[in-house]
Design a protein around this motif. Structure first.
Motif, short mmCIF file in Angstrom:
data_model
loop_
_atom_site.label_atom_id
_atom_site.label_comp_id
_atom_site.label_asym_id
_atom_site.label_seq_id
_atom_site.Cartn_x
_atom_site.Cartn_y
_atom_site.Cartn_z
N ILE A 1 84.17 50.40 83.22
CA ILE A 1 85.49 51.03 83.22
C ILE A 1 85.71 51.90 84.46
CG2 ILE A 1 86.63 53.03 82.13
CD1 ILE A 1 86.43 51.66 79.50
N ASP A 2 84.63 52.50 84.98
CA ASP A 2 84.78 53.40 86.11
C ASP A 2 84.77 52.69 87.46
OD1 ASP A 2 85.00 55.59 84.50
OD2 ASP A 2 82.85 56.01 84.48
N ASN A 3 84.61 51.37 87.46
CA ASN A 3 84.57 50.64 88.71
C ASN A 3 85.97 50.56 89.33
OD1 ASN A 3 84.32 48.70 90.73
ND2 ASN A 3 82.69 47.64 89.63
N PRO A 4 86.15 51.09 90.56
CA PRO A 4 87.50 51.08 91.16
C PRO A 4 88.05 49.67 91.39
CG PRO A 4 85.88 51.95 92.72
CD PRO A 4 85.17 51.76 91.42
N THR A 5 87.18 48.67 91.49
CA THR A 5 87.68 47.32 91.74
C THR A 5 88.33 46.70 90.50
OG1 THR A 5 85.52 46.37 91.23
CG2 THR A 5 85.96 46.84 93.52
N ARG A 6 88.31 47.45 89.39
CA ARG A 6 88.95 46.95 88.18
C ARG A 6 90.41 46.57 88.39
NH1 ARG A 6 89.88 50.32 83.08
NH2 ARG A 6 91.20 48.63 82.34
N ASP A 7 91.09 47.32 89.27
CA ASP A 7 92.50 47.01 89.51
C ASP A 7 92.67 45.59 90.07
OD1 ASP A 7 93.49 49.32 88.49
OD2 ASP A 7 93.72 50.34 90.41
N MET A 8 91.63 45.08 90.74
CA MET A 8 91.73 43.71 91.27
C MET A 8 91.73 42.69 90.14
SD MET A 8 89.07 44.36 94.40
CE MET A 8 89.45 43.12 95.61
N GLU B 1 93.29 43.05 87.39
CA GLU B 1 94.60 43.06 86.75
C GLU B 1 95.37 41.79 87.10
OE1 GLU B 1 95.15 45.44 84.65
OE2 GLU B 1 97.22 44.96 84.11
N ILE C 1 85.52 51.05 74.85
CA ILE C 1 86.02 52.09 75.75
C ILE C 1 85.02 53.23 75.85
CG2 ILE C 1 87.78 53.87 76.00
CD1 ILE C 1 89.81 51.92 75.00
N TYR D 1 87.74 41.34 80.02
CA TYR D 1 88.93 40.51 80.13
C TYR D 1 88.56 39.16 79.53
CZ TYR D 1 90.70 44.16 83.11
OH TYR D 1 91.14 45.37 83.58
#
Lengths: 391, 194
Positions: free
Chosen positions: B57-64, B66, B95, B102
């Motif tokens: 959850i804390d990985n900033p690349t999560r937005d990729m 999306e 969570i 995903y």
């Protein structure tokens, strides 16, 4: 009054300022609240923390709650945008490869003319230019699409890819993206790292674009009207303070702290002052209204702004939610904004919709307490968006 | 539909990734691929055509990731974030453990559950170890600062170590602050004056 702590998620960006300032300058305390500010690692994380109740309020990209109402993306919890936190504040930039080709062609990096910038870009690359953006549902994407569609870039087209801003310099170096659209301080950071040059401020495309919103869960807004009012008033007063030129240096210093943006205050001051450094050789450009927190009733969540966003989203996404745009537009809560800010003495617009793009010069409009002045909100192509004229 | 699930894990820490892969292989029949590089993430994921993608959850690349949820995204079948559709308890546990999943459209809950149970347990363990490590590191740092502050007091006031510590503690109590914070302030001030 017993102080109530409200957990609030934000992304470390210049436009998180109203939330940070509300806490640091005592505007929250005056309302008997305190923010537990949680810096998030990603926009998906901000959205999830809000949707699943880890926080009660969030700094959110203005298209996110609209997209959620349209049924786009992974999560569908009803979210209300109760205030606009900031208007404008994004920059478009190019990586070194494009920068060098533009310079070789004599492009002047005027940081002002969207049509000339598009023509110059279309002349140096014959395949689609790939832009990195922070999130698929963002003003960044919508400004890029709108700009591309109305300029010489429409012929070659653009591609849009999500890249977290801290990784943008790497993505440029790796050739994953050719260019970018990001919020400050990331554009300035890219310039300082020598990763590229800035070509346009976001407001050259749309003069007064709602960028980030203060978002809460709709059910929380209904069950906690008193807390919501206190939250909104504290944030609105912080925005008013930020709008005063003499607040700038204090604001830059507060935001620069390690807990918040963790970049030098000088870099933050570029966005707050509208004096941007556009190339790593130090070329300076000045932009009026580069980012606005208060002037021109910036905090007011116009339904027509949300409708423009919904209309744009429906151009590129096929979803059942697009059948009527009134529902998605209603996530911008002009009703709650008026109700809860009444006690501040804020003068707010009497209407909830306006023609978007119709204001060329600062204009007085009818308001609840007499008259307020709205700032220029023109689109670069001169088109006007009439919210009542959408099928 | 083949019996084997294809799972992609986005994780840059090699040891962590291996631990999660091993745990999954032990409990579910699956092919697991690890992607450690953020560059071109969406396309890399698409080449494996996964049923499930797991990421911290804390990985900033999560937005990729999306983009994977969009019909226009790089996968043939769009994916949904696991939490949105799944049974409440499991989603909440995911969570809290710090894993976001995903899941490709149409995968049955019965097939998702064992994967999620394993991932949740493993992520929870890793998260706990990580926070214990951070806590230990912080305690060590504070210990060092307190020792320096004690040394400064001993030298400046000609007192012994116990008296120096007692003074720090008394000041902290009077000011309602932590001993470590008072020590930190003293060390900083002394650096400025020195």
């Amino acid at each position: 009054m017993k102080t109530v702590t409200i957990p609030v998620a934000f992304m470390p960006l210049v436009d998180a300022a109203p939330l940070i300032v509300a806490q640091e300058m005592g505007f929250a305390e005056t309302e008997g609240i305190s923010f537990d500010l949680i810096a998030a690692p990603s926009w998906s994380s901000v959205r999830d923390m809000l949707a699943f109740g880890r926080v009660d309020a969030a700094h959110l990209l203005s298209p996110v709650p609209v997209a959620m109402a349209l049924g786009l993306g992974g999560v569908s919890t009803p979210i209300s945008a109760v205030s606009v936190l900031s208007a404008n504040g994004n920059v478009l930039g190019v990586g070194r490869a494009l920068q060098e080709r533009l310079q070789a062609n004599g492009y002047g990096f005027d940081f002002a003319d969207p049509e000339a910038a598009a023509t110059a870009l279309a002349a140096v690359q014959d395949r689609p230019i790939t832009f990195g953006v922070p999130f698929p549902f963002s003003m960044h994407v919508e400004l890029l699409r709108y700009w591309c569609a109305g300029t010489d870039l429409a012929k070659t087209g653009i591609e849009i890819r999500t890249v977290p801003p801290p990784l943008m310099a790497n993505a440029l170096a790796a050739g994953d993206v050719d260019a970018f659209c990001v919020g400050e301080p990331w554009g300035s950071v890219a310039v300082d790292q020598g990763a590229g040059a800035l070509i346009l401020p976001g407001n050259a495309i749309w003069g007064f674009a709602p960028e980030k919103v203060l978002a809460v869960r709709t059910d929380w807004a209904e069950t906690e009207p008193d807390l919501l009012g206190r939250l909104m008033r504290a944030v609105w007063r912080a925005g008013r303070w930020l709008g005063q030129p003499e607040s700038r240096s204090a604001a830059s210093i507060i935001l620069s702290r390690p807990d918040y943006l963790d970049v030098p205050s000088e870099v933050i001051d570029r966005a707050l002052s509208g004096h941007l450094t556009v190339t790593s050789s130090g070329d300076q450009r000045r932009v009026d209204h580069f980012v606005e927190f208060h002037a021109g009733a910036a905090s007011f969540p116009w339904r027509s702004q949300a409708k423009w966003i919904a209309h744009q989203l429906c151009q590129s996404h096929d979803t059942d939610g697009c059948a009527s745009l009134d529902g998605p537009a209603a996530v911008f809560r002009s009703d709650l904004h008026r109700r809860h800010l009444d006690a501040t003495g804020a003068d707010l617009p009497g209407a909830s919709e306006k023609l978007e793009g119709a204001i060329r010069h600062a204009t007085a409009v009818a308001s609840m307490k007499g008259g307020i002045s709205l700032l220029p909100d023109a689109f670069f192509d001169g088109r006007i968006f009439d919210p009542s004229d959408i099928e | 539909m083949s019996a084997k699930l294809t799972i992609v894990i986005v994780e840059e820490d090699r040891d962590r990734a291996i631990a999660i892969v091993d745990a999954l292989k032990d409990s579910v029949e699956c092919d697991v691929f690890v992607i450690s590089e953020a560059s071109g993430l969406g396309r890399k994921i698409a080449t494996h055509a996964p049923d499930i993608v797991l990421i911290d959850i804390d990985n900033p690349t999560r937005d990729m990731l999306e983009e994977l949820t969009l019909a226009s995204g790089p996968l043939e079948r769009p994916v949904a974030m696991f939490v949105s559709g799944a049974a409440g308890g499991l989603a909440q546990a995911a969570i809290e453990a710090g894993v976001s999943a995903y899941v490709v459209d149409g995968l049955s809950p019965a097939r998702i559950k064992p994967v999620m149970d394993t991932a949740i347990a493993r992520f929870r363990m890793v998260r706990q170890m990580r926070s214990e490590l951070a806590e230990t590191r912080r305690a060590l740092e504070e210990r060092k600062v307190i020792d320096r502050a004690k040394g400064l007091l001993m030298k400046a006031k000609g007192i012994d170590e116990d008296a120096a510590y007692a003074l720090l503690r008394k000041t902290a109590m009077n000011q309602g602050r932590r001993v470590a914070d008072v020590a930190e302030a003293l060390v900083t001030a002394s650096g400025l004056l020195g």
